[in-house]
Write a protein that holds these residues in place. Structure first.
Motif, PDB file in Angstrom:
ATOM      1  N   CYS A  82      43.644  32.933  37.347  1.00  0.00           N
ATOM      2  CA  CYS A  82      44.970  33.385  37.782  1.00  0.00           C
ATOM      3  C   CYS A  82      45.282  32.772  39.142  1.00  0.00           C
ATOM      4  O   CYS A  82      44.372  32.509  39.940  1.00  0.00           O
ATOM      5  CB  CYS A  82      45.010  34.902  37.897  1.00  0.00           C
ATOM      6  SG  CYS A  82      44.968  35.751  36.317  1.00  0.00           S
ATOM      7  N   TYR A  83      46.567  32.575  39.400  1.00  0.00           N
ATOM      8  CA  TYR A  83      47.019  31.952  40.641  1.00  0.00           C
ATOM      9  C   TYR A  83      48.297  32.641  41.093  1.00  0.00           C
ATOM     10  O   TYR A  83      49.213  32.860  40.293  1.00  0.00           O
ATOM     11  CB  TYR A  83      47.285  30.463  40.398  1.00  0.00           C
ATOM     12  CG  TYR A  83      47.882  29.729  41.568  1.00  0.00           C
ATOM     13  CD1 TYR A  83      47.082  29.261  42.592  1.00  0.00           C
ATOM     14  CD2 TYR A  83      49.255  29.509  41.639  1.00  0.00           C
ATOM     15  CE1 TYR A  83      47.631  28.571  43.673  1.00  0.00           C
ATOM     16  CE2 TYR A  83      49.809  28.828  42.707  1.00  0.00           C
ATOM     17  CZ  TYR A  83      48.992  28.366  43.722  1.00  0.00           C
ATOM     18  OH  TYR A  83      49.535  27.699  44.776  1.00  0.00           O
ATOM     19  N   LEU A 113      42.408  43.315  44.089  1.00  0.00           N
ATOM     20  CA  LEU A 113      41.392  42.515  43.398  1.00  0.00           C
ATOM     21  C   LEU A 113      39.985  42.852  43.888  1.00  0.00           C
ATOM     22  O   LEU A 113      39.053  42.980  43.081  1.00  0.00           O
ATOM     23  CB  LEU A 113      41.685  41.023  43.573  1.00  0.00           C
ATOM     24  CG  LEU A 113      42.918  40.516  42.817  1.00  0.00           C
ATOM     25  CD1 LEU A 113      43.255  39.094  43.255  1.00  0.00           C
ATOM     26  CD2 LEU A 113      42.718  40.602  41.319  1.00  0.00           C
ATOM     27  N   CYS A 114      39.814  43.004  45.183  1.00  0.00           N
ATOM     28  CA  CYS A 114      38.494  43.349  45.719  1.00  0.00           C
ATOM     29  C   CYS A 114      38.044  44.720  45.223  1.00  0.00           C
ATOM     30  O   CYS A 114      36.868  44.909  44.892  1.00  0.00           O
ATOM     31  CB  CYS A 114      38.505  43.313  47.248  1.00  0.00           C
ATOM     32  SG  CYS A 114      38.575  41.637  47.912  1.00  0.00           S
ATOM     33  N   LEU A 115      38.965  45.663  45.164  1.00  0.00           N
ATOM     34  CA  LEU A 115      38.621  46.988  44.646  1.00  0.00           C
ATOM     35  C   LEU A 115      38.206  46.927  43.180  1.00  0.00           C
ATOM     36  O   LEU A 115      37.439  47.762  42.711  1.00  0.00           O
ATOM     37  CB  LEU A 115      39.789  47.960  44.824  1.00  0.00           C
ATOM     38  CG  LEU A 115      40.059  48.398  46.262  1.00  0.00           C
ATOM     39  CD1 LEU A 115      41.376  49.175  46.350  1.00  0.00           C
ATOM     40  CD2 LEU A 115      38.901  49.244  46.787  1.00  0.00           C
ATOM     41  N   LYS A 116      38.694  45.913  42.449  1.00  0.00           N
ATOM     42  CA  LYS A 116      38.316  45.718  41.047  1.00  0.00           C
ATOM     43  C   LYS A 116      37.028  44.886  40.921  1.00  0.00           C
ATOM     44  O   LYS A 116      36.614  44.557  39.823  1.00  0.00           O
ATOM     45  CB  LYS A 116      39.449  45.015  40.296  1.00  0.00           C
ATOM     46  CG  LYS A 116      40.690  45.886  40.110  1.00  0.00           C
ATOM     47  CD  LYS A 116      41.838  45.123  39.481  1.00  0.00           C
ATOM     48  CE  LYS A 116      41.496  44.703  38.074  1.00  0.00           C
ATOM     49  NZ  LYS A 116      42.607  44.068  37.361  1.00  0.00           N
ATOM     50  N   TYR A 174      36.691  38.718  43.821  1.00  0.00           N
ATOM     51  CA  TYR A 174      36.865  38.191  45.168  1.00  0.00           C
ATOM     52  C   TYR A 174      37.584  36.851  45.076  1.00  0.00           C
ATOM     53  O   TYR A 174      36.973  35.819  44.823  1.00  0.00           O
ATOM     54  CB  TYR A 174      35.507  38.087  45.870  1.00  0.00           C
ATOM     55  CG  TYR A 174      34.885  39.468  45.975  1.00  0.00           C
ATOM     56  CD1 TYR A 174      35.302  40.335  46.964  1.00  0.00           C
ATOM     57  CD2 TYR A 174      33.959  39.897  45.034  1.00  0.00           C
ATOM     58  CE1 TYR A 174      34.775  41.616  47.047  1.00  0.00           C
ATOM     59  CE2 TYR A 174      33.427  41.181  45.109  1.00  0.00           C
ATOM     60  CZ  TYR A 174      33.845  42.034  46.113  1.00  0.00           C
ATOM     61  OH  TYR A 174      33.334  43.305  46.189  1.00  0.00           O
ATOM     62  N   PRO A 175      38.885  36.886  45.288  1.00  0.00           N
ATOM     63  CA  PRO A 175      39.691  35.671  45.090  1.00  0.00           C
ATOM     64  C   PRO A 175      39.463  34.634  46.186  1.00  0.00           C
ATOM     65  O   PRO A 175      39.067  34.956  47.303  1.00  0.00           O
ATOM     66  CB  PRO A 175      41.124  36.201  45.147  1.00  0.00           C
ATOM     67  CG  PRO A 175      41.048  37.432  45.976  1.00  0.00           C
ATOM     68  CD  PRO A 175      39.693  38.032  45.695  1.00  0.00           C
ATOM     69  N   MET A 228      46.415  32.204  46.331  1.00  0.00           N
ATOM     70  CA  MET A 228      45.239  32.969  45.951  1.00  0.00           C
ATOM     71  C   MET A 228      44.946  32.705  44.477  1.00  0.00           C
ATOM     72  O   MET A 228      45.862  32.695  43.655  1.00  0.00           O
ATOM     73  CB  MET A 228      45.522  34.448  46.179  1.00  0.00           C
ATOM     74  CG  MET A 228      44.332  35.353  46.038  1.00  0.00           C
ATOM     75  SD  MET A 228      44.742  37.094  46.365  1.00  0.00           S
ATOM     76  CE  MET A 228      45.620  37.013  47.917  1.00  0.00           C
ATOM     77  N   TYR A 229      43.684  32.477  44.165  1.00  0.00           N
ATOM     78  CA  TYR A 229      43.312  32.280  42.771  1.00  0.00           C
ATOM     79  C   TYR A 229      41.952  32.915  42.522  1.00  0.00           C
ATOM     80  O   TYR A 229      41.132  33.054  43.419  1.00  0.00           O
ATOM     81  CB  TYR A 229      43.338  30.793  42.380  1.00  0.00           C
ATOM     82  CG  TYR A 229      42.477  29.883  43.207  1.00  0.00           C
ATOM     83  CD1 TYR A 229      41.232  29.495  42.738  1.00  0.00           C
ATOM     84  CD2 TYR A 229      42.889  29.443  44.466  1.00  0.00           C
ATOM     85  CE1 TYR A 229      40.422  28.647  43.494  1.00  0.00           C
ATOM     86  CE2 TYR A 229      42.092  28.610  45.220  1.00  0.00           C
ATOM     87  CZ  TYR A 229      40.863  28.222  44.737  1.00  0.00           C
ATOM     88  OH  TYR A 229      40.060  27.396  45.485  1.00  0.00           O
TER      89      TYR A 229
END
Length: 129
Positions: free
Chosen positions: A14-15, A54-57, A60-61, A125-126
């Motif tokens: 994803c981006y 994302l970090c909580l999931k 680490y993008p 961010m990806y």
């Protein structure tokens, strides 16, 4: 929820990219002239929120940045509406403030044109799904 949909539609990666910080724009010159700096952000927090989610999931993008300069030349007769609409996306202006903007732009115009230049930071961010 939107990030989940993005991940479902992806093919493994994803981006997300968007402008996140602005400097030296005529918009901010107008904000300063009106004395409203405390009520008008010069950055966008969306990318920070995406990173946190994302970090909580447990993801680490990768994050990267690019600098750019956006320039525009706007005819004076359209400039006041342009800048008033831009500022009013974030706060309501009084009729007196709108008039001050029009007068400021009239003084700033060169041969009936308003020249603007904005230094912008674009955040990217990806991450792997």
């Amino acid at each position: 929820h939107t990030l989940e949909l993005l991940e479902q539609a992806s093919r493994g990666w994803c981006y997300v990219s968007k402008p996140t910080a602005w400097k030296h724009s005529l918009t901010y010159e107008l904000i300063h002239m009106l004395g409203r700096e405390d009520r008008y952000r010069t950055f966008d927090i969306d990318m920070l929120c995406i990173y946190d989610v994302l970090c909580l999931k447990g993801k680490y993008p990768y994050v990267d940045y690019a600098s750019d300069t956006w320039t525009s030349d706007i005819p004076l007769e359209k400039a006041a509406d342009h800048y008033i609409r831009r500022i009013e996306m974030k706060q309501v202006l009084t009729s007196q403030e709108k008039q001050r903007i029009k007068e400021y732009l009239e003084r700033k115009a060169e041969d009936g044109i308003i020249h603007d230049s904005t230094d912008v930071t674009i955040s990217m961010m990806y991450w792997k799904v």
